[in-house]
Write an enzyme that holds these catalytic residues in place. Structure first.
Site, PDB file in Angstrom:
ATOM      1  N   CYS A   1       0.862  -1.379  -0.067  1.00  0.00           N
ATOM      2  CA  CYS A   1       0.045  -0.002  -0.116  1.00  0.00           C
ATOM      3  C   CYS A   1       0.909   1.102   0.028  1.00  0.00           C
ATOM      4  CB  CYS A   1      -1.117  -0.015   0.959  1.00  0.00           C
ATOM      5  SG  CYS A   1      -1.883  -1.360   1.533  1.00  0.00           S
TER       6      CYS A   1
ATOM      7  N   CYS B   1      -2.903   4.623   2.890  1.00  0.00           N
ATOM      8  CA  CYS B   1      -4.037   4.042   2.728  1.00  0.00           C
ATOM      9  C   CYS B   1      -5.120   3.917   3.917  1.00  0.00           C
ATOM     10  CB  CYS B   1      -3.483   2.412   2.671  1.00  0.00           C
ATOM     11  SG  CYS B   1      -4.691   1.202   2.252  1.00  0.00           S
TER      12      CYS B   1
ATOM     13  N   ARG C   1       0.959  -8.029  -3.830  1.00  0.00           N
ATOM     14  CA  ARG C   1       0.200  -7.402  -4.810  1.00  0.00           C
ATOM     15  C   ARG C   1      -0.368  -5.818  -4.384  1.00  0.00           C
ATOM     16  NH1 ARG C   1      -3.220 -11.255  -2.313  1.00  0.00           N
ATOM     17  NH2 ARG C   1      -5.194 -10.615  -1.461  1.00  0.00           N
TER      18      ARG C   1
ATOM     19  N   CYS D   1      -2.713  -3.093  -3.611  1.00  0.00           N
ATOM     20  CA  CYS D   1      -3.939  -2.613  -2.675  1.00  0.00           C
ATOM     21  C   CYS D   1      -5.019  -2.350  -3.547  1.00  0.00           C
ATOM     22  CB  CYS D   1      -3.698  -1.674  -1.464  1.00  0.00           C
ATOM     23  SG  CYS D   1      -5.309  -1.163  -0.484  1.00  0.00           S
TER      24      CYS D   1
ATOM     25  N   CYS E   1      -6.235   1.569  -2.006  1.00  0.00           N
ATOM     26  CA  CYS E   1      -5.540   2.902  -2.313  1.00  0.00           C
ATOM     27  C   CYS E   1      -4.530   3.005  -3.480  1.00  0.00           C
ATOM     28  CB  CYS E   1      -4.326   2.960  -1.040  1.00  0.00           C
ATOM     29  SG  CYS E   1      -3.081   1.775  -1.018  1.00  0.00           S
TER      30      CYS E   1
ATOM     31  N   ASP F   1      23.627  29.324  -0.736  1.00  0.00           N
ATOM     32  CA  ASP F   1      23.969  27.890  -0.495  1.00  0.00           C
ATOM     33  C   ASP F   1      22.877  27.325   0.696  1.00  0.00           C
ATOM     34  OD1 ASP F   1      25.885  27.794  -2.177  1.00  0.00           O
ATOM     35  OD2 ASP F   1      27.296  28.099  -0.670  1.00  0.00           O
TER      36      ASP F   1
END
Length: 475
Positions: free
Chosen positions: A32, A36, A61, A63, A66, A449
């Protein structure tokens, strides 16, 4: 970030870190984005990854709630000038899909084995896995937003075969391509046909000062290839694109359904997107260009920036603090076509319009005021002076301004051209190469800077936008 900080981001569903890292849950096999909305997993079950590809390589795999594949890219890849940052920018531009890992390695100046080892060691995934994750996302967009046949989508997304496509979609989404298409959220209308273009949501993190970006694009717009139309606050930017396999036309909307008024009670025409996306629609002559076109739009609109980090650093300077507070989420736009921008920075808007009319490729059918595609460098190599020298160097590859070009080498190559001045070279570095940390020579205010690595953004706050896009002298 240590694991304690990452877990706190997950626990609080902090969208600021979407795309900066991903988390996976061992008990569910799902990965996720930090924001999520699902129930927060136990700390002991969570693993963290720098890229979605690394999570996929580990067997997780995506989600379905989300959609972690749709998050903005990490701002690190814009900042970093090392092999990893350059490689990630080129993979995003589709180099691996077009030229393979040997092509990527050749552009980086390393062996394929060195590139594989470096990316795997730092990101947990090699170039093939990173490109595969990107192809899966492209395929999902096409499956869920168009009615194109599945076979056409497979090859348009960059897969070598339908079998490879099917296997990847099942591994990444735990669904077949047909089931993934059926699972697409419905918004009350049928999916558009290919002729209607591909609707896109170009995600960004944090506040996004859309009005300033569209002001700049309107100020720079070159007749024939670009236009900005509509009332301020609800404008549309449209332009033509020259892409590896064909051409394209894109429209990006300024308005957003989550827009709110700017700081200090400004009007609705000073909308700030408080997270979310820009709506766009893309027409392509060859769908294989989808990934490249999307990435070039992301660079043009600076959608992978981290506005929280930028505003925190610049807001600590007393000179910049009021400006940052007045315009949170101000972006440093890049370029849709680096070679095109280099030419435009050199010759100015009027000069670019002359080149479009003389050398530009005429569209088969004009689309409103869009009639041409900007000429390729090879078409301009016969021009006299600095322009001809620049175009010839770009055409023969001795000067590279692509997404993965070494920025120091590119600037040195620009300065070696006869007649090229330091300010124009620095502007090309800022915009065409997307460098977030550029100081323009000859400016009224030297870039401090203390503003590193965000000096390009500081210049946006301190300078009139049109001044930054104007060439030093006519050529």
């Amino acid at each position: 970030m240590d694991e304690e900080t990452r877990y706190e981001a997950v626990r609080s569903r902090d969208a600021r870190f979407d795309g900066e890292f991903f988390f996976a849950v061992e008990t569910t096999g799902i990965y996720c984005r930090p924001s999520c909305p699902a129930v927060t997993p136990k700390r002991k079950n969570v693993r963290y990854y720098t890229t979605a590809a690394a999570a996929q390589t580990s067997g997780f795999r995506a989600c379905r709630r989300c959609r972690p594949d749709a998050v903005p890219g990490s701002a690190d890849w814009n900042v970093r000038a090392d092999i990893v940052g350059r490689a990630m920018r080129m993979i995003g531009d589709g180099v691996v899909d077009r030229e393979g890992v040997p092509g990527l390695a050749g552009r980086l100046g390393y062996s394929a084995r060195q590139v594989q080892r470096q990316l795997t060691a730092e990101l947990g995934a090699g170039p093939v896995a990173l490109a595969r994750a990107q192809r899966a996302h492209t395929a999902r967009v096409l499956l869920q937003t168009t009615e194109l046949p599945v076979t056409e989508i497979a090859f348009a997304a960059g897969f070598a075969s339908v079998r490879q496509f099917n296997d990847t979609i099942k591994a990444v989404y735990a669904l077949t391509p047909t089931a993934l298409r059926a699972a697409a959220p419905r918004r009350g209308a049928a999916r558009p046909t290919p002729a209607a273009g591909i609707p896109l949501r170009l995600a960004h993190r944090g506040p996004y000062r859309a009005d300033a970006v569209f002001d700049l694009l309107a100020d720079e717009a070159v007749t024939g290839i670009e236009e900005v139309a509509g009332e301020r606050g609800a404008r549309a930017y449209r332009r033509t694109l020259r892409l590896p396999y064909g051409t394209g036309i894109v429209a990006v909307e300024e308005a957003h359904h989550d827009s709110t008024t700017g700081s200090g009670g400004g009007s609705s025409t000073e909308a700030v997107h408080r997270g979310g996306w820009l709506d766009a629609r893309l027409h392509l002559t060859d769908l294989r260009d989808l990934t490249t076109a999307v990435q070039r739009l992301r660079r043009l609109f600076d959608l992978d920036a981290d506005p929280y980090a930028v505003d925190e650093r610049l807001g600590a300077d007393p000179r910049l603090a009021p400006l940052v507070a007045a315009r949170p989420g101000l972006r440093s736009p890049g370029a849709a076509d680096p070679d095109e921008f280099a030419v435009r920075a050199l010759v100015g808007r009027a000069g670019a319009e002359r080149l479009v009319q003389r050398y530009g490729k005429v569209l088969d059918a004009a689309c409103g005021r869009l009639s041409h595609v900007f000429p390729a460098p090879a078409d301009l190599a016969a021009e006299p002076g600095t322009l001809g020298a620049l175009a010839a160097a770009l055409a023969d590859g001795s000067l590279r301004l692509d997404a993965g070009a070494d920025r120091d080498d590119a600037e040195a190559g620009l300065l070696a051209l006869p007649g090229m001045d330091a300010r124009t070279a620095a502007l090309i570095r800022m915009r065409a190469l997307g460098d977030p940390d550029v100081s323009l020579p000859g400016g009224a205010e030297p870039a401090a800077d203390a503003w590193r690595p965000w000096r390009s953004y500081a210049l946006r706050h301190m300078s009139d936008l049109s001044d930054l896009s104007r060439p030093v002298s006519p050529r």
